[in-house]
Design a protein around this motif. Sequence first.
Motif, PDB file in Angstrom:
ATOM      1  N   TYR A  87      -5.491 -24.788 -33.941  1.00  0.00           N
ATOM      2  CA  TYR A  87      -6.468 -25.783 -33.396  1.00  0.00           C
ATOM      3  C   TYR A  87      -5.472 -26.545 -32.918  1.00  0.00           C
ATOM      4  O   TYR A  87      -6.442 -27.753 -31.794  1.00  0.00           O
ATOM      5  CB  TYR A  87      -7.341 -25.004 -34.080  1.00  0.00           C
ATOM      6  CG  TYR A  87      -8.379 -23.720 -33.661  1.00  0.00           C
ATOM      7  CD1 TYR A  87      -9.535 -23.490 -32.891  1.00  0.00           C
ATOM      8  CD2 TYR A  87      -7.865 -22.617 -35.261  1.00  0.00           C
ATOM      9  CE1 TYR A  87      -9.634 -22.590 -32.572  1.00  0.00           C
ATOM     10  CE2 TYR A  87      -9.131 -21.484 -34.493  1.00  0.00           C
ATOM     11  CZ  TYR A  87      -9.369 -21.537 -33.881  1.00  0.00           C
ATOM     12  OH  TYR A  87      -9.894 -20.140 -33.958  1.00  0.00           O
ATOM     13  N   ALA A  88      -4.976 -26.875 -33.807  1.00  0.00           N
ATOM     14  CA  ALA A  88      -4.598 -28.246 -33.217  1.00  0.00           C
ATOM     15  C   ALA A  88      -3.661 -27.875 -31.631  1.00  0.00           C
ATOM     16  O   ALA A  88      -3.879 -29.429 -31.448  1.00  0.00           O
ATOM     17  CB  ALA A  88      -3.435 -29.142 -33.815  1.00  0.00           C
ATOM     18  N   ASP A 113       3.220 -34.419 -21.701  1.00  0.00           N
ATOM     19  CA  ASP A 113       3.455 -35.068 -22.885  1.00  0.00           C
ATOM     20  C   ASP A 113       2.386 -34.039 -23.925  1.00  0.00           C
ATOM     21  O   ASP A 113       2.319 -33.736 -24.828  1.00  0.00           O
ATOM     22  CB  ASP A 113       2.877 -36.323 -23.193  1.00  0.00           C
ATOM     23  CG  ASP A 113       4.540 -36.862 -22.731  1.00  0.00           C
ATOM     24  OD1 ASP A 113       5.070 -36.716 -22.292  1.00  0.00           O
ATOM     25  OD2 ASP A 113       3.848 -38.436 -22.763  1.00  0.00           O
ATOM     26  N   GLY A 114       0.799 -33.919 -23.741  1.00  0.00           N
ATOM     27  CA  GLY A 114       0.141 -33.019 -24.058  1.00  0.00           C
ATOM     28  C   GLY A 114       0.126 -32.194 -24.303  1.00  0.00           C
ATOM     29  O   GLY A 114       0.210 -31.328 -25.507  1.00  0.00           O
ATOM     30  N   SER A 120       3.948 -27.256 -29.114  1.00  0.00           N
ATOM     31  CA  SER A 120       4.947 -27.480 -30.085  1.00  0.00           C
ATOM     32  C   SER A 120       4.401 -27.201 -31.244  1.00  0.00           C
ATOM     33  O   SER A 120       4.524 -26.051 -32.233  1.00  0.00           O
ATOM     34  CB  SER A 120       5.165 -28.586 -30.294  1.00  0.00           C
ATOM     35  OG  SER A 120       5.715 -29.453 -32.141  1.00  0.00           O
ATOM     36  N   CYS A 121       2.652 -26.912 -31.244  1.00  0.00           N
ATOM     37  CA  CYS A 121       1.890 -26.727 -32.050  1.00  0.00           C
ATOM     38  C   CYS A 121       1.814 -24.819 -32.364  1.00  0.00           C
ATOM     39  O   CYS A 121       1.744 -24.276 -33.354  1.00  0.00           O
ATOM     40  CB  CYS A 121       0.345 -27.001 -32.391  1.00  0.00           C
ATOM     41  SG  CYS A 121       0.453 -28.681 -32.546  1.00  0.00           S
ATOM     42  N   PHE A 122       1.503 -24.431 -31.050  1.00  0.00           N
ATOM     43  CA  PHE A 122       1.900 -22.873 -30.807  1.00  0.00           C
ATOM     44  C   PHE A 122       3.408 -22.395 -31.569  1.00  0.00           C
ATOM     45  O   PHE A 122       2.864 -20.999 -32.011  1.00  0.00           O
ATOM     46  CB  PHE A 122       1.284 -22.638 -29.521  1.00  0.00           C
ATOM     47  CG  PHE A 122       0.172 -23.025 -29.087  1.00  0.00           C
ATOM     48  CD1 PHE A 122      -0.921 -23.448 -30.109  1.00  0.00           C
ATOM     49  CD2 PHE A 122       0.145 -23.815 -27.487  1.00  0.00           C
ATOM     50  CE1 PHE A 122      -1.978 -23.671 -29.151  1.00  0.00           C
ATOM     51  CE2 PHE A 122      -0.913 -24.214 -26.865  1.00  0.00           C
ATOM     52  CZ  PHE A 122      -2.198 -23.528 -28.141  1.00  0.00           C
ATOM     53  N   TRP A 140       1.047 -20.887 -25.676  1.00  0.00           N
ATOM     54  CA  TRP A 140       2.367 -21.011 -25.386  1.00  0.00           C
ATOM     55  C   TRP A 140       2.617 -20.937 -23.850  1.00  0.00           C
ATOM     56  O   TRP A 140       3.150 -21.754 -23.000  1.00  0.00           O
ATOM     57  CB  TRP A 140       3.936 -20.998 -26.124  1.00  0.00           C
ATOM     58  CG  TRP A 140       4.691 -21.643 -26.426  1.00  0.00           C
ATOM     59  CD1 TRP A 140       4.821 -23.007 -26.880  1.00  0.00           C
ATOM     60  CD2 TRP A 140       5.291 -20.953 -25.295  1.00  0.00           C
ATOM     61  NE1 TRP A 140       6.142 -23.168 -26.266  1.00  0.00           N
ATOM     62  CE2 TRP A 140       6.316 -22.474 -25.545  1.00  0.00           C
ATOM     63  CE3 TRP A 140       6.070 -20.994 -23.904  1.00  0.00           C
ATOM     64  CZ2 TRP A 140       7.780 -22.913 -24.701  1.00  0.00           C
ATOM     65  CZ3 TRP A 140       7.548 -20.877 -23.136  1.00  0.00           C
ATOM     66  CH2 TRP A 140       7.839 -22.012 -23.404  1.00  0.00           C
ATOM     67  N   ASN A 141       2.672 -19.838 -23.495  1.00  0.00           N
ATOM     68  CA  ASN A 141       2.653 -19.315 -22.311  1.00  0.00           C
ATOM     69  C   ASN A 141       1.998 -20.355 -20.908  1.00  0.00           C
ATOM     70  O   ASN A 141       2.636 -20.780 -19.746  1.00  0.00           O
ATOM     71  CB  ASN A 141       3.152 -18.030 -21.711  1.00  0.00           C
ATOM     72  CG  ASN A 141       3.790 -16.841 -22.859  1.00  0.00           C
ATOM     73  OD1 ASN A 141       4.747 -17.746 -23.324  1.00  0.00           O
ATOM     74  ND2 ASN A 141       3.681 -15.773 -22.663  1.00  0.00           N
ATOM     75  N   THR A 142       0.723 -20.069 -21.553  1.00  0.00           N
ATOM     76  CA  THR A 142      -0.330 -21.044 -19.900  1.00  0.00           C
ATOM     77  C   THR A 142       0.275 -22.383 -20.519  1.00  0.00           C
ATOM     78  O   THR A 142       0.317 -22.593 -19.369  1.00  0.00           O
ATOM     79  CB  THR A 142      -1.109 -21.084 -21.085  1.00  0.00           C
ATOM     80  OG1 THR A 142      -2.149 -19.945 -21.579  1.00  0.00           O
ATOM     81  CG2 THR A 142      -2.553 -21.624 -20.017  1.00  0.00           C
TER      82      THR A 142
END
Length: 165
Positions: A87-88, A113-114, A120-122, A140-142
């Motif tokens: 969720y982050a 950057d976002g 990175s979180c995913f 991540w793919n999206t």
Amino acid sequence: MSELKSLSKEAVPAALEKAERYRLLNEPAEAESICLDVLKTDPENQQAIVTLLLAVSDRFSKGYSVSDTQARELLLRLKGDYERVYYAGILAERRAKAKLAQGTPGSFHYAHDGFREAMSCFEKAEALRPPGNDDALLRWNTCARLIARNKLVAREEERIEPPLE
């Protein structure tokens, strides 16, 4: 303000269904209010925390001023490591999409950057995911496709032409 009425424990499941319905109807404020009522009755209800977190982040793209503090506090209330990092990533991705929608030159760098932060979180979530759960991989793919489709680059990756001599 008038004193708020308390929700009964028996009404929690139906209230959470209503909150999800309001989110799907693009009415995050209503969903948020219901989740707050649920959490007053059942402070550790993980579904209510997730739905509230999503309702808060639904407002990123609407131009509302939404506090990162509230979102971070909700993340900390999630019990699982996978859920916290996944969720982050969702929050970072939604902030990036809101920046991308602004369409100003500087906002594209923030969007890049976002999306990278979300990716990175995913990646971390992917390593923690339960068997059969590829949600983090899909997200991540999206993000990767949005970066490529919009030709987003980090500020330091921009080509700066050398001065003419």
